[in-house]
Design a protein around this motif. Structure first.
Motif, short mmCIF file in Angstrom:
data_model
loop_
_atom_site.label_atom_id
_atom_site.label_comp_id
_atom_site.label_asym_id
_atom_site.label_seq_id
_atom_site.Cartn_x
_atom_site.Cartn_y
_atom_site.Cartn_z
N MET A 29 -10.21 -5.80 13.44
CA MET A 29 -8.90 -5.21 13.25
C MET A 29 -7.80 -6.14 13.74
O MET A 29 -6.74 -6.20 13.13
N ILE A 30 -8.08 -6.85 14.81
CA ILE A 30 -7.08 -7.78 15.33
C ILE A 30 -6.85 -8.89 14.32
O ILE A 30 -5.71 -9.28 14.06
N GLY A 31 -7.92 -9.39 13.73
CA GLY A 31 -7.79 -10.44 12.72
C GLY A 31 -6.94 -9.98 11.55
O GLY A 31 -6.08 -10.72 11.05
N SER A 32 -7.14 -8.75 11.12
CA SER A 32 -6.36 -8.20 10.02
C SER A 32 -4.88 -8.10 10.40
O SER A 32 -4.01 -8.43 9.61
N LEU A 33 -4.60 -7.64 11.61
CA LEU A 33 -3.22 -7.55 12.09
C LEU A 33 -2.55 -8.92 12.10
O LEU A 33 -1.42 -9.08 11.65
N VAL A 34 -3.26 -9.92 12.60
CA VAL A 34 -2.70 -11.27 12.68
C VAL A 34 -2.41 -11.83 11.29
O VAL A 34 -1.32 -12.36 11.03
N ILE A 35 -3.35 -11.69 10.38
CA ILE A 35 -3.18 -12.20 9.02
C ILE A 35 -2.01 -11.50 8.33
O ILE A 35 -1.16 -12.14 7.69
N HIS A 36 -1.93 -10.18 8.44
CA HIS A 36 -0.85 -9.43 7.79
C HIS A 36 0.51 -9.76 8.43
O HIS A 36 1.53 -9.84 7.73
N SER A 37 0.53 -9.95 9.73
CA SER A 37 1.78 -10.33 10.40
C SER A 37 2.29 -11.67 9.88
O SER A 37 3.47 -11.81 9.57
N ARG A 38 1.40 -12.64 9.77
CA ARG A 38 1.79 -13.95 9.25
C ARG A 38 2.32 -13.82 7.83
O ARG A 38 3.33 -14.44 7.47
N THR A 39 1.65 -13.02 7.02
CA THR A 39 2.05 -12.86 5.62
C THR A 39 3.44 -12.25 5.53
O THR A 39 4.29 -12.73 4.76
N LEU A 40 3.72 -11.22 6.30
CA LEU A 40 5.04 -10.57 6.26
C LEU A 40 6.14 -11.49 6.78
O LEU A 40 7.23 -11.55 6.21
N ILE A 41 5.86 -12.20 7.86
CA ILE A 41 6.87 -13.12 8.40
C ILE A 41 7.18 -14.19 7.37
O ILE A 41 8.35 -14.49 7.09
N PHE A 42 6.15 -14.78 6.74
CA PHE A 42 6.39 -15.81 5.73
C PHE A 42 7.12 -15.23 4.52
O PHE A 42 7.97 -15.89 3.94
N PHE A 43 6.81 -14.00 4.14
CA PHE A 43 7.43 -13.34 2.98
C PHE A 43 8.95 -13.23 3.18
O PHE A 43 9.72 -13.49 2.26
N PHE A 44 9.37 -12.87 4.38
CA PHE A 44 10.80 -12.68 4.64
C PHE A 44 11.49 -13.94 5.19
O PHE A 44 12.71 -14.08 5.04
#
Length: 67
Positions: free
Chosen positions: A1-16
């Motif tokens: 779950m932590i890995g998923s949180l980290v990956i999604h966080s990176r994706t959202l930060i890069f998106f914006f």
């Protein structure tokens, strides 16, 4: 779950707050009408630190898979 949180966080930060864009990258401004009016906001210090930390964490999560 932590890995998923980290990956999604990176994706959202890069998106914006994109950096080092490739031609095929999809970012927030791709979904805005009148792109000329859109300017990418400056990333906050907190999000910049989160991205740096996420990048390091992803590297640590993936490194054992390469062994």
């Amino acid at each position: 779950m932590i890995g998923s949180l980290v990956i999604h966080s990176r994706t959202l930060i890069f998106f914006f707050y994109p950096s080092n864009l490739q031609d095929t990258d999809v970012i927030a401004r791709d979904f805005i009408d009148g792109v000329s009016a859109w300017s990418t906001p400056k990333i906050t210090d907190e999000l910049d630190r989160a991205m740096t930390m996420a990048n390091k964490e992803v590297g640590h999560l993936i490194a054992p898979l390469g062994k």
